[in-house]
Scaffold this active site. Structure first.
Site, mmCIF file in Angstrom:
data_model
loop_
_atom_site.group_PDB
_atom_site.id
_atom_site.type_symbol
_atom_site.label_atom_id
_atom_site.label_comp_id
_atom_site.label_asym_id
_atom_site.label_seq_id
_atom_site.Cartn_x
_atom_site.Cartn_y
_atom_site.Cartn_z
ATOM 1 N N CYS A 46 -10.742 -3.432 -4.375
ATOM 2 C CA CYS A 46 -9.739 -4.396 -4.840
ATOM 3 C C CYS A 46 -10.400 -5.673 -5.339
ATOM 4 O O CYS A 46 -9.962 -6.264 -6.329
ATOM 5 C CB CYS A 46 -8.743 -4.704 -3.729
ATOM 6 S SG CYS A 46 -7.632 -3.316 -3.407
ATOM 7 N N CYS A 102 -10.359 -5.047 0.306
ATOM 8 C CA CYS A 102 -11.492 -4.116 0.273
ATOM 9 C C CYS A 102 -12.329 -4.354 -0.982
ATOM 10 O O CYS A 102 -11.921 -5.053 -1.909
ATOM 11 C CB CYS A 102 -10.997 -2.667 0.342
ATOM 12 S SG CYS A 102 -10.385 -2.022 -1.233
ATOM 13 N N GLU A 127 -3.139 -4.689 -2.862
ATOM 14 C CA GLU A 127 -3.658 -5.615 -3.876
ATOM 15 C C GLU A 127 -3.681 -4.976 -5.254
ATOM 16 O O GLU A 127 -3.292 -5.579 -6.260
ATOM 17 C CB GLU A 127 -5.082 -6.063 -3.523
ATOM 18 C CG GLU A 127 -5.191 -6.823 -2.221
ATOM 19 C CD GLU A 127 -5.485 -5.921 -1.027
ATOM 20 O OE1 GLU A 127 -4.900 -4.816 -0.941
ATOM 21 O OE2 GLU A 127 -6.299 -6.317 -0.187
ATOM 22 N N ASN A 187 0.838 -1.205 0.000
ATOM 23 C CA ASN A 187 0.000 0.000 0.000
ATOM 24 C C ASN A 187 0.867 1.247 0.000
ATOM 25 O O ASN A 187 1.963 1.279 0.578
ATOM 26 C CB ASN A 187 -1.028 0.004 1.141
ATOM 27 C CG ASN A 187 -0.453 -0.174 2.527
ATOM 28 O OD1 ASN A 187 0.557 -0.838 2.718
ATOM 29 N ND2 ASN A 187 -1.093 0.426 3.510
ATOM 30 N N GLU A 235 0.422 5.332 0.603
ATOM 31 C CA GLU A 235 -0.479 6.387 1.076
ATOM 32 C C GLU A 235 -0.005 7.758 0.597
ATOM 33 O O GLU A 235 1.051 7.901 -0.021
ATOM 34 C CB GLU A 235 -0.584 6.312 2.602
ATOM 35 C CG GLU A 235 -1.160 4.970 3.033
ATOM 36 C CD GLU A 235 -1.422 4.841 4.522
ATOM 37 O OE1 GLU A 235 -0.899 5.652 5.312
ATOM 38 O OE2 GLU A 235 -2.160 3.903 4.887
ATOM 39 N N CYS A 241 -4.194 0.609 -2.340
ATOM 40 C CA CYS A 241 -4.058 -0.651 -1.602
ATOM 41 C C CYS A 241 -2.948 -1.521 -2.203
ATOM 42 O O CYS A 241 -2.632 -1.428 -3.403
ATOM 43 C CB CYS A 241 -5.346 -1.451 -1.666
ATOM 44 S SG CYS A 241 -6.728 -0.738 -0.775
HETATM 45 N N1 THU Z 1 -5.252 -1.423 2.651
HETATM 46 C C1 THU Z 1 -4.685 -2.274 1.758
HETATM 47 O O1 THU Z 1 -3.622 -2.003 1.204
HETATM 48 N N2 THU Z 1 -5.332 -3.428 1.480
HETATM 49 C C2 THU Z 1 -6.459 -3.862 2.108
HETATM 50 O O2 THU Z 1 -6.931 -4.947 1.830
HETATM 51 C C3 THU Z 1 -7.107 -3.008 3.095
HETATM 52 C C4 THU Z 1 -6.523 -1.650 3.294
HETATM 53 C C5 THU Z 1 -4.512 -0.199 2.998
HETATM 54 C C6 THU Z 1 -5.098 1.097 2.527
HETATM 55 C C7 THU Z 1 -4.530 2.069 3.536
HETATM 56 O O3 THU Z 1 -3.218 2.443 3.124
HETATM 57 C C8 THU Z 1 -4.399 1.255 4.812
HETATM 58 O O4 THU Z 1 -4.451 -0.099 4.407
HETATM 59 C C9 THU Z 1 -5.478 1.530 5.833
HETATM 60 O O5 THU Z 1 -6.739 1.448 5.267
#
Ligand code: THU
Length: 132
Positions: A91, A88, A57, A44, A46, A55
């Protein structure tokens, strides 16, 4: 599954180490196994503009597709240690574009198909012009 779960999860953990998650502190790693045995990873990423976070994925998926891969057999997914993570909805839909038979592999969880996690995804067949 021909590919070892442990190998996929190790690749996902390795990717998690490269997550950029200074705002949530929630580090995620994903590893996609292609049909020709390649593993493409993602983490991920940000942003100070929070909604722009990507994310793990989809990072893995977009990297793999950009490299020419189109068929995937398994996705290894790890969140922070001890967290039971689930992909999520966005994804799930993005992955479903490339097939619902994908096996989702997580630590300490039963493997499931993407189809079980996202039944009835929106698909390209729905994009046809409606009659009349
Ligand atoms: N996130 C993912 O990378 N994958 C998931 O399946 C759930 C959430 C990340 C997005 C964000 O950077 C952090 O987790 C918190 O939501």
């Amino acid at each position: 599954m021909p590919l070892a779960r442990s190998e996929l999860l190790a690749a996902a953990r390795d990717a998690r180490d490269r997550a950029y998650a200074p705002y949530s502190g929630f580090r995620v790693g994903a590893a996609l196994a292609t049909d020709d045995g390649e593993i493409v990873t993602g983490a991920n990423v940000e942003n100070a503009s929070y909604p722009l976070a990507m994310c793990a994925e989809r990072s893995a998926l977009f990297a793999a597709v950009s490299r020419g891969a189109r068929k995937f057999v398994a996705l290894g997914l790890v969140g922070p240690p001890g967290v039971e993570i689930a992909p999520c909805g966005a994804c799930r839909q993005s992955l479903a574009e490339f097939g619902s038979e994908l096996i989702v592999v997580r630590e300490g969880r039963e493997d499931v198909t993407l189809g079980a996690l996202l039944p009835d995804p929106f698909g390209s067949e729905m994009l046809r012009e409606p009659a009349g």
